[in-house]
Design an enzyme around this catalytic site. Sequence first.
Site, mmCIF file in Angstrom:
data_model
loop_
_atom_site.group_PDB
_atom_site.id
_atom_site.type_symbol
_atom_site.label_atom_id
_atom_site.label_comp_id
_atom_site.label_asym_id
_atom_site.label_seq_id
_atom_site.Cartn_x
_atom_site.Cartn_y
_atom_site.Cartn_z
ATOM 1 N N GLY A 160 78.504 15.325 7.477
ATOM 2 C CA GLY A 160 78.622 14.391 8.590
ATOM 3 C C GLY A 160 77.359 13.576 8.775
ATOM 4 O O GLY A 160 77.401 12.357 8.976
ATOM 5 N N TYR A 161 76.220 14.240 8.693
ATOM 6 C CA TYR A 161 74.934 13.565 8.844
ATOM 7 C C TYR A 161 74.741 12.548 7.717
ATOM 8 O O TYR A 161 74.342 11.399 7.961
ATOM 9 C CB TYR A 161 73.807 14.598 8.819
ATOM 10 N N ALA A 162 75.023 12.956 6.479
ATOM 11 C CA ALA A 162 74.852 12.051 5.346
ATOM 12 C C ALA A 162 75.755 10.830 5.488
ATOM 13 O O ALA A 162 75.330 9.692 5.245
ATOM 14 C CB ALA A 162 75.153 12.784 4.038
ATOM 15 N N SER A 164 76.970 9.571 8.258
ATOM 16 C CA SER A 164 76.519 8.733 9.380
ATOM 17 C C SER A 164 75.306 7.908 8.996
ATOM 18 O O SER A 164 75.207 6.714 9.324
ATOM 19 C CB SER A 164 76.213 9.597 10.604
#
Length: 256
Positions: A160-162, A164
Amino acid sequence: MQSINLFDLRGKTALVTGCNKGIGKAMATGLAEAGADIIGVSGSIELSGSDIEKEVVGKGRKFKAYQADFSDRKSLYAFIEKAKEENPVIDILVNNAGTIMRKPAAEHPDEYWDKVMAINLDAQFILAREIGKEMVARKSGKIIFTCSLLTFQGGINVPGYAASKGAVGSLVKALANEWAGLGVNVNGIAPGYIATDNTDALRKDEERSKSILSRIPAGRWGETDDFKGPTVFLASAAADYVHGTILTVDGGWMGR
């Protein structure tokens, strides 16, 4: 002939999200040192008497604090409305607030994905749009997004972080394409491996920490103060012809 300080931010007002600690705090402090007054927003910041307020005021600049939950759309819009009403001119927007939630992709729940996207991408676009439209109308403004090495790479256990941060990198370019000719600079800063809360788990993992350090040409974890100079540069007249760029502050990681 009087010399011109291209990095002088006196008379400017900067809105810095996620300013209560870490990289955001250093960014706000750096901007204040260059002369800017600071509007600070965080979900946990004290409305009066915070450490960042004391630092900014101690440098002779004004500081105003707001609380907002960027994972909640109503809270975000309420903050924007109040901030714009109380601060008619915001010259610099530093879209720094973010979060990271770690779990392998096969186990990464919707709740993790949704929260990370809401804070790291949705809120950043909405803030840039709502503050940016005023900059466009004035034909003057600087917007800086905090990107990541994972704007360029995939990472491990943080899908999810990557996703985003990859999207934020594209957003930097998309907004720059539209606003560069209208007097608004939109750029990003991509931190490398920095000693903050977000990397606490990595630094405590002896094997991962050793592996990371072995790849950083500078041979050390970054410090939050490493972001003062790059932020002031992109917020200043020195960067007037810089648009759609993501500046890596990573000890040489991406050049390896």
